[in-house]
Design a protein around this motif. Structure first.
Motif, PDB file in Angstrom:
ATOM      1  N   ALA A 267      -7.043   2.533  -5.026  1.00  0.00           N
ATOM      2  CA  ALA A 267      -7.981   3.361  -5.706  1.00  0.00           C
ATOM      3  C   ALA A 267      -8.024   4.446  -5.119  1.00  0.00           C
ATOM      4  O   ALA A 267      -8.294   5.594  -5.684  1.00  0.00           O
ATOM      5  N   ARG A 268      -8.212   4.361  -3.780  1.00  0.00           N
ATOM      6  CA  ARG A 268      -8.445   5.710  -3.022  1.00  0.00           C
ATOM      7  C   ARG A 268      -6.855   6.645  -3.102  1.00  0.00           C
ATOM      8  O   ARG A 268      -7.341   7.830  -3.335  1.00  0.00           O
ATOM      9  N   THR A 269      -6.012   6.113  -3.409  1.00  0.00           N
ATOM     10  CA  THR A 269      -4.746   6.790  -3.551  1.00  0.00           C
ATOM     11  C   THR A 269      -4.685   7.641  -4.970  1.00  0.00           C
ATOM     12  O   THR A 269      -4.527   8.695  -5.022  1.00  0.00           O
ATOM     13  N   LEU A 270      -5.128   6.992  -5.752  1.00  0.00           N
ATOM     14  CA  LEU A 270      -5.438   7.550  -7.154  1.00  0.00           C
ATOM     15  C   LEU A 270      -6.313   8.840  -7.119  1.00  0.00           C
ATOM     16  O   LEU A 270      -6.108   9.768  -7.870  1.00  0.00           O
ATOM     17  N   GLN A 271      -7.352   8.775  -6.213  1.00  0.00           N
ATOM     18  CA  GLN A 271      -8.120   9.931  -6.338  1.00  0.00           C
ATOM     19  C   GLN A 271      -7.531  10.938  -5.235  1.00  0.00           C
ATOM     20  O   GLN A 271      -8.081  12.081  -5.652  1.00  0.00           O
TER      21      GLN A 271
ATOM     22  N   GLY B 272       0.466   1.293   3.417  1.00  0.00           N
ATOM     23  CA  GLY B 272       0.562  -0.105   3.374  1.00  0.00           C
ATOM     24  C   GLY B 272       0.562  -1.034   2.485  1.00  0.00           C
ATOM     25  O   GLY B 272       0.295  -2.300   2.557  1.00  0.00           O
ATOM     26  N   VAL B 273       0.537  -0.269   1.252  1.00  0.00           N
ATOM     27  CA  VAL B 273       0.615  -1.189  -0.021  1.00  0.00           C
ATOM     28  C   VAL B 273       1.832  -0.798  -0.865  1.00  0.00           C
ATOM     29  O   VAL B 273       2.229   0.251  -1.198  1.00  0.00           O
ATOM     30  N   ASN B 274       2.618  -2.074  -0.950  1.00  0.00           N
ATOM     31  CA  ASN B 274       4.054  -1.901  -1.653  1.00  0.00           C
ATOM     32  C   ASN B 274       3.674  -2.009  -3.205  1.00  0.00           C
ATOM     33  O   ASN B 274       3.027  -3.173  -3.753  1.00  0.00           O
TER      34      ASN B 274
ATOM     35  N   GLU C 201       7.548   6.104 -18.477  1.00  0.00           N
ATOM     36  CA  GLU C 201       6.086   6.183 -18.109  1.00  0.00           C
ATOM     37  C   GLU C 201       5.652   6.414 -16.545  1.00  0.00           C
ATOM     38  O   GLU C 201       6.231   5.667 -15.996  1.00  0.00           O
ATOM     39  N   HIS C 202       4.656   7.084 -16.526  1.00  0.00           N
ATOM     40  CA  HIS C 202       4.184   7.279 -14.993  1.00  0.00           C
ATOM     41  C   HIS C 202       3.244   6.154 -14.862  1.00  0.00           C
ATOM     42  O   HIS C 202       2.055   6.143 -15.022  1.00  0.00           O
ATOM     43  N   GLY C 203       3.666   5.191 -14.094  1.00  0.00           N
ATOM     44  CA  GLY C 203       2.909   3.741 -13.911  1.00  0.00           C
ATOM     45  C   GLY C 203       3.593   3.127 -12.668  1.00  0.00           C
ATOM     46  O   GLY C 203       4.877   3.546 -12.266  1.00  0.00           O
ATOM     47  N   VAL C 204       2.923   2.102 -12.213  1.00  0.00           N
ATOM     48  CA  VAL C 204       3.491   1.199 -11.298  1.00  0.00           C
ATOM     49  C   VAL C 204       3.076  -0.327 -11.398  1.00  0.00           C
ATOM     50  O   VAL C 204       1.974  -0.255 -12.221  1.00  0.00           O
ATOM     51  N   ARG C 205       4.046  -1.159 -11.024  1.00  0.00           N
ATOM     52  CA  ARG C 205       3.721  -2.574 -11.025  1.00  0.00           C
ATOM     53  C   ARG C 205       3.153  -2.944  -9.808  1.00  0.00           C
ATOM     54  O   ARG C 205       3.604  -2.853  -8.685  1.00  0.00           O
ATOM     55  N   ILE C 206       1.850  -3.732 -10.100  1.00  0.00           N
ATOM     56  CA  ILE C 206       1.255  -4.341  -8.853  1.00  0.00           C
ATOM     57  C   ILE C 206       1.332  -5.765  -9.000  1.00  0.00           C
ATOM     58  O   ILE C 206       0.901  -6.373 -10.038  1.00  0.00           O
TER      59      ILE C 206
ATOM     60  N   LEU D 150      -6.304  -3.178  -3.304  1.00  0.00           N
ATOM     61  CA  LEU D 150      -6.726  -2.543  -4.527  1.00  0.00           C
ATOM     62  C   LEU D 150      -7.602  -1.260  -4.132  1.00  0.00           C
ATOM     63  O   LEU D 150      -7.453  -0.298  -4.769  1.00  0.00           O
ATOM     64  N   LYS D 151      -8.493  -1.445  -2.803  1.00  0.00           N
ATOM     65  CA  LYS D 151      -9.096  -0.300  -2.473  1.00  0.00           C
ATOM     66  C   LYS D 151      -8.182   0.994  -2.166  1.00  0.00           C
ATOM     67  O   LYS D 151      -8.370   2.019  -2.396  1.00  0.00           O
TER      68      LYS D 151
END
Length: 79
Positions: free
Chosen positions: A65-69, A24-26, A41-46, A61-62
């Motif tokens: 953060a959970r997706t990163l983990q 649910g986060v674009n 580079e492996h990154g995303v723009r928020i 943002l939470k």
């Protein structure tokens, strides 16, 4: 206002963006900003300005953060 989030291995920016969208986060993967076929580079723009409230931004943002983990296999199978 935008921020850049570098995603750690084993994530790739396109996979991370797809996984975040499934939650649910674009976000926009780095490949969307590439001007040639060189390594990206492996990154995303928020985009922080599109949230309608602080609560919505905090929730998003939470989720990121959970997706990163998590590992990419959570959405795409074993890598």
């Amino acid at each position: 206002m935008f921020v850049w989030l570098r995603v750690p291995a084993p994530w790739r920016s396109d996979d991370f963006a797809a996984n975040a969208l499934a939650r649910g986060v674009n976000t926009m993967p780095a490949s969307a900003f590439a001007v040639d076929r060189s390594t990206v580079e492996h990154g995303v723009r928020i985009n922080l300005a599109c949230a309608t409230s602080r609560e919505q931004l905090a929730r998003a943002l939470k989720v990121l953060a959970r997706t990163l983990q998590d590992r990419p296999s959570a959405l795409f199978g074993t890598i």
